[in-house]
Design a protein around this motif. Structure first.
Motif, PDB file in Angstrom:
ATOM      1  N   LYS A 192      76.444  82.323   7.519  1.00  0.00           N
ATOM      2  CA  LYS A 192      76.365  83.683   7.093  1.00  0.00           C
ATOM      3  C   LYS A 192      74.759  83.674   5.721  1.00  0.00           C
ATOM      4  O   LYS A 192      75.238  84.307   5.304  1.00  0.00           O
ATOM      5  CB  LYS A 192      77.489  84.581   6.102  1.00  0.00           C
ATOM      6  N   GLY A 193      74.151  82.523   6.691  1.00  0.00           N
ATOM      7  CA  GLY A 193      72.624  83.352   5.776  1.00  0.00           C
ATOM      8  C   GLY A 193      73.320  82.018   4.195  1.00  0.00           C
ATOM      9  O   GLY A 193      73.518  81.208   4.094  1.00  0.00           O
ATOM     10  N   THR A 194      72.420  82.669   3.813  1.00  0.00           N
ATOM     11  CA  THR A 194      72.296  82.181   2.248  1.00  0.00           C
ATOM     12  C   THR A 194      73.381  81.721   1.197  1.00  0.00           C
ATOM     13  O   THR A 194      73.421  80.983   1.128  1.00  0.00           O
ATOM     14  CB  THR A 194      71.274  82.297   1.242  1.00  0.00           C
ATOM     15  N   LYS A 195      74.633  83.077   1.371  1.00  0.00           N
ATOM     16  CA  LYS A 195      75.795  82.969   1.206  1.00  0.00           C
ATOM     17  C   LYS A 195      76.805  81.078   1.556  1.00  0.00           C
ATOM     18  O   LYS A 195      77.748  80.892   1.040  1.00  0.00           O
ATOM     19  CB  LYS A 195      76.216  83.947   0.859  1.00  0.00           C
ATOM     20  N   THR A 196      76.218  80.974   2.592  1.00  0.00           N
ATOM     21  CA  THR A 196      76.568  80.054   3.674  1.00  0.00           C
ATOM     22  C   THR A 196      76.072  78.795   2.181  1.00  0.00           C
ATOM     23  O   THR A 196      77.411  78.120   2.457  1.00  0.00           O
ATOM     24  CB  THR A 196      75.505  79.842   5.111  1.00  0.00           C
ATOM     25  N   PHE A 197      75.583  78.678   2.285  1.00  0.00           N
ATOM     26  CA  PHE A 197      74.878  77.548   1.075  1.00  0.00           C
ATOM     27  C   PHE A 197      75.516  77.124   0.255  1.00  0.00           C
ATOM     28  O   PHE A 197      76.086  76.447  -0.917  1.00  0.00           O
ATOM     29  CB  PHE A 197      73.562  77.386   1.251  1.00  0.00           C
ATOM     30  N   VAL A 198      75.334  78.173  -0.190  1.00  0.00           N
ATOM     31  CA  VAL A 198      76.309  78.820  -1.601  1.00  0.00           C
ATOM     32  C   VAL A 198      77.515  78.599  -1.591  1.00  0.00           C
ATOM     33  O   VAL A 198      78.158  77.173  -2.843  1.00  0.00           O
ATOM     34  CB  VAL A 198      76.116  79.936  -2.491  1.00  0.00           C
ATOM     35  N   PHE A 199      78.133  78.840  -1.152  1.00  0.00           N
ATOM     36  CA  PHE A 199      79.749  78.744  -0.625  1.00  0.00           C
ATOM     37  C   PHE A 199      79.871  77.266  -0.830  1.00  0.00           C
ATOM     38  O   PHE A 199      81.215  76.661  -1.554  1.00  0.00           O
ATOM     39  CB  PHE A 199      80.269  79.646   0.380  1.00  0.00           C
ATOM     40  N   ALA A 200      79.089  76.433   0.354  1.00  0.00           N
ATOM     41  CA  ALA A 200      78.431  75.128   0.849  1.00  0.00           C
ATOM     42  C   ALA A 200      79.237  74.062  -0.382  1.00  0.00           C
ATOM     43  O   ALA A 200      80.364  74.066  -0.996  1.00  0.00           O
ATOM     44  CB  ALA A 200      78.350  74.458   1.905  1.00  0.00           C
ATOM     45  N   GLY A 201      77.919  75.235  -1.688  1.00  0.00           N
ATOM     46  CA  GLY A 201      77.900  74.023  -2.656  1.00  0.00           C
ATOM     47  C   GLY A 201      78.677  74.308  -3.427  1.00  0.00           C
ATOM     48  O   GLY A 201      79.107  72.804  -4.231  1.00  0.00           O
ATOM     49  N   ILE A 202      79.628  75.013  -3.642  1.00  0.00           N
ATOM     50  CA  ILE A 202      80.704  75.537  -5.167  1.00  0.00           C
ATOM     51  C   ILE A 202      81.254  74.686  -4.276  1.00  0.00           C
ATOM     52  O   ILE A 202      82.802  74.351  -5.274  1.00  0.00           O
ATOM     53  CB  ILE A 202      80.479  76.838  -5.324  1.00  0.00           C
ATOM     54  N   SER A 203      81.880  75.197  -2.831  1.00  0.00           N
ATOM     55  CA  SER A 203      83.259  74.339  -2.269  1.00  0.00           C
ATOM     56  C   SER A 203      83.008  72.793  -2.587  1.00  0.00           C
ATOM     57  O   SER A 203      84.131  72.195  -2.952  1.00  0.00           O
ATOM     58  CB  SER A 203      83.172  74.813  -1.485  1.00  0.00           C
TER      59      SER A 203
END
Length: 176
Positions: free
Chosen positions: A105-116
Motif C-alpha cells: 500500500k505504498g509508503t505506509k507499507t514501509f513505515v508499518f514494516a519498519g515499526i513492526s
C-alpha cells in the motif's frame, strides 16, 4: 472465472516471490559467515539480551563457541541456554515481511514494516531474556517455556501485527 481470482493470485504471487527473494538473500548472508561462528545479527541480539539481563540484575557472561556457531548465556556462572541462528527470528521476520508486502500500500507499507520489525526485535530479545531467566531460576519449566510459551509469544505477536495491517491498512478503502 479466472478474472475473479486475479487479485488473489496477484497477492499470492507477490508473497511467494518476496518470500523466496528474502529467503535466498538470508541464506547468502548466513553462508558468508559460515566459518566465523554465529552471524553478526545473532551476535547483536545476544549482546542486547545480555544488556537487558544485567539491567534486571542477572549478571550475564557470553561464551562464543565459534566451531558450533553458537553463543552460550551464563547467568551466575551457570550455562542456562545457547543462542543459535534460529533464535534470531529472521525466518519469522521474512514470513512477516512477505505477507505485509504482498498487500503493498505504498509508503505506509514501509513505515508499518519498519515499526513492526522494531517491535518484533524487542519481543524477540525479551523472549530470550525470559527464557534465560526461567532456565536460571525455574529450570523445571524451561522445556515448556522454550517449546510452547515463547514460540506462542513471537508467533502471536506476528499474527496480531498481520491482523492490524489487514484491518487498518491493507483492506481499508482508499476513498474513505
Amino acid at each position: 472465472m479466472l478474472k475473479d481470482f486475479k487479485p488473489v493470485l496477484g497477492i499470492l504471487l507477490r508473497f511467494i516471490i518476496i518470500y523466496l527473494v528474502l529467503l535466498f538473500a538470508y541464506q547468502f548472508y548466513l553462508n558468508s559467515f559460515k566459518d566465523s561462528g554465529l552471524d553478526p545479527y545473532s551476535r547483536m541480539i545476544a549482546d542486547h539480551v545480555r544488556i537487558v539481563q544485567e539491567t534486571l540484575g542477572f549478571k550475564t557472561l557470553l561464551y562464543d563457541d565459534v566451531p558450533k556457531q553458537q553463543i552460550w548465556f551464563y547467568i551466575r556462572t551457570t550455562a542456562v541456554s545457547r543462542m543459535v541462528e534460529g533464535c534470531n527470528a529472521i525466518s519469522v521476520l521474512i514470513l512477516f515481511l512477505a505477507f505485509i508486502f504482498a498487500f503493498y500500500k505504498g509508503t505506509k507499507t514501509f513505515v508499518f514494516a519498519g515499526i513492526s520489525l522494531l517491535l518484533l526485535y524487542v519481543m524477540n530479545v525479551l523472549r530470550i531474556v525470559g527464557l534465560n531467566i526461567i532456565n536460571s531460576d525455574y529450570s523445571s519449566y524451561g522445556k515448556m517455556a522454550h517449546d510452547y510459551f515463547f514460540p506462542a509469544v513471537i508467533y502471536g505477536s506476528v499474527v496480531v501485527l498481520w491482523l492490524v495491517w489487514i484491518k487498518f491498512y491493507a483492506l481499508k478503502n482508499e476513498n474513505s
